[in-house]
Design an enzyme around this catalytic site. Sequence first.
Site, PDB file in Angstrom:
ATOM      1  CB  SER A   1      -3.416  11.311  -7.255  1.00  0.00           C
ATOM      2  OG  SER A   1      -2.366  10.626  -7.153  1.00  0.00           O
TER       3      SER A   1
ATOM      4  CG  HIS B   1      -1.763  10.807  -2.260  1.00  0.00           C
ATOM      5  ND1 HIS B   1      -3.047   9.945  -2.287  1.00  0.00           N
ATOM      6  CD2 HIS B   1      -1.499  10.873  -3.605  1.00  0.00           C
ATOM      7  CE1 HIS B   1      -2.858   9.192  -3.630  1.00  0.00           C
ATOM      8  NE2 HIS B   1      -2.230  10.050  -4.182  1.00  0.00           N
TER       9      HIS B   1
END
Length: 196
Positions: free
Chosen positions: A101, A126
């Site tokens: 992330s 993501h």
Amino acid sequence: MPVGVPKVFYALPDEEEADWIDLYHCLYQERLIVICGDLNDEAVNQIVSVLIYLSTRDDSKEFFIYINSPGGSVTSGIAIYDAMRFNNTPVNTIAVGISASMASFILAGGDIGKRLAFPHSRIMIHQPEGGSEGQSSEIVHEAQEVVRIRRQVARIYAQRTGQPLDTIARDMDRDQFMSAREAKTYGIVDLVAAEK
């Protein structure tokens, strides 16, 4: 049972005699920063403060940022990225374990040629997550802000990796895990450490 922060015997640069100081203070003096755990406000404020303080003392000595984090708040990740990019101090980023992330965003934010992954580390990108509740107008406004941040993050990933923006946008649609070698091919890191 928690053990606390270990102490190490260390001589500060201006001191003649060594003394016992906490490990993190010793690492900071050597320009070594460890990002582990969630990127929450407290951790990020400490990291940004250390980057700013040490770069104002001597902007010629490189930083080494070791990352083992599942990520966290998108605004926190952007704050660290900005602190890294908008000073004159060279920044090395090293993936150890997981850089997922916003932690992968920070990893990609190191100076080009100075981004490294340990051979068994995992990297994941993501899309930013957001959630809101309240009146429908507030929810719409929050959704627009999440879309704006997603575009900003995608543009920076494209800039730092050399990947086309549409590839980044497509890959961010879901959790995209990569090995160290895949992250090198993708452009998030420049080097994969060799085992002894």
